[in-house]
Design a protein around this motif. Structure first.
Motif, PDB file in Angstrom:
ATOM      1  N   MET A 141       0.948  -1.433  -0.004  1.00 44.54           N
ATOM      2  CA  MET A 141      -0.077   0.240   0.182  1.00 44.54           C
ATOM      3  C   MET A 141       1.152   1.247   0.016  1.00 44.54           C
ATOM      4  O   MET A 141       0.657   2.557  -0.280  1.00 44.54           O
ATOM      5  N   ILE A 142       1.516   1.464   0.729  1.00 44.15           N
ATOM      6  CA  ILE A 142       2.475   2.271   1.224  1.00 44.15           C
ATOM      7  C   ILE A 142       3.819   2.940  -0.135  1.00 44.15           C
ATOM      8  O   ILE A 142       3.859   3.751  -0.405  1.00 44.15           O
ATOM      9  N   THR A 143       3.972   1.944  -1.410  1.00 46.57           N
ATOM     10  CA  THR A 143       4.689   2.005  -2.208  1.00 46.57           C
ATOM     11  C   THR A 143       3.776   2.344  -3.028  1.00 46.57           C
ATOM     12  O   THR A 143       4.571   2.649  -4.328  1.00 46.57           O
ATOM     13  N   GLN A 158      -7.191  -2.735   1.221  1.00 48.84           N
ATOM     14  CA  GLN A 158      -7.812  -2.561   2.071  1.00 48.84           C
ATOM     15  C   GLN A 158      -8.479  -3.203   2.493  1.00 48.84           C
ATOM     16  O   GLN A 158      -8.968  -4.166   3.485  1.00 48.84           O
ATOM     17  N   PHE A 159      -9.102  -3.311   1.766  1.00 51.52           N
ATOM     18  CA  PHE A 159     -10.529  -5.275   1.746  1.00 51.52           C
ATOM     19  C   PHE A 159      -9.992  -6.225   1.958  1.00 51.52           C
ATOM     20  O   PHE A 159     -10.056  -7.005   3.266  1.00 51.52           O
ATOM     21  N   ILE A 184      -7.932 -10.110   8.834  1.00 49.46           N
ATOM     22  CA  ILE A 184      -8.139  -8.986  10.601  1.00 49.46           C
ATOM     23  C   ILE A 184      -9.804 -10.054  10.881  1.00 49.46           C
ATOM     24  O   ILE A 184      -9.403 -11.016  12.245  1.00 49.46           O
ATOM     25  N   LYS A 185     -10.283 -10.033  10.403  1.00 50.33           N
ATOM     26  CA  LYS A 185     -11.616 -11.103  10.711  1.00 50.33           C
ATOM     27  C   LYS A 185     -11.735 -12.502  10.854  1.00 50.33           C
ATOM     28  O   LYS A 185     -12.116 -12.910  11.772  1.00 50.33           O
ATOM     29  N   ALA A 186     -10.292 -12.936   9.883  1.00 48.00           N
ATOM     30  CA  ALA A 186     -10.218 -14.148  10.312  1.00 48.00           C
ATOM     31  C   ALA A 186      -9.685 -14.177  11.223  1.00 48.00           C
ATOM     32  O   ALA A 186      -9.786 -15.698  11.734  1.00 48.00           O
TER      33      ALA A 186
END
Length: 130
Positions: A64-66, A82-83, A89-91
């Motif tokens: 993401m930052i690149t 992000q998705f 995180i949910k997993a």
């Protein structure tokens, strides 16, 4: 000693890689950690699951930052990353193998597309900027 040699090899590989190859290494590493997280869930190895998901998320953060956000494709990829992070995180919290599998499929497809783009660039047919 063998572990030191492997670490030196990996460090040399990263330091000498083309930026497109570095991105490919990130995709491959993320896929590896996502697979391992899924295996850990099935084995009820919750510490391993957590560690592998955290490592996959760290790689997604790096992807993401690149991104060069002045391009529309980068903005779209940012949302996709992000998705994927949200699903991981949910997993991690709910032990959902389905979300692991979903992110694995998405990341694998991105990696395969990236491989094809690298081939196009190397052949001189196109230029990729993300």
């Amino acid at each position: 000693m063998n572990n030191q040699a492997q670490n030196l090899y990996l460090k040399t590989q990263v330091n000498t890689a083309h930026p497109g190859e570095l991105t490919l290494m990130l995709f491959n590493g993320c896929i590896k950690f996502i697979k391992q997280a899924g295996e850990c869930i099935q084995q009820k190895n919750y510490e391993g699951k957590n560690n592998n998901i955290k490592r996959a998320i760290d790689i997604i953060d790096e992807l993401m930052i690149t991104l060069k956000m002045e391009y529309e494709i980068s903005q779209n990829l940012f949302s996709l990353y992000q998705f994927m992070k949200d699903r991981l995180i949910k997993a991690n919290i709910k032990l959902e193998v389905e979300n692991i599998q979903l992110v694995l499929e998405m990341m694998t497809e991105l990696r395969d597309t990236w491989v094809q783009a690298l081939k196009e660039v190397k052949s001189g047919n196109t230029q990729v900027t993300v």
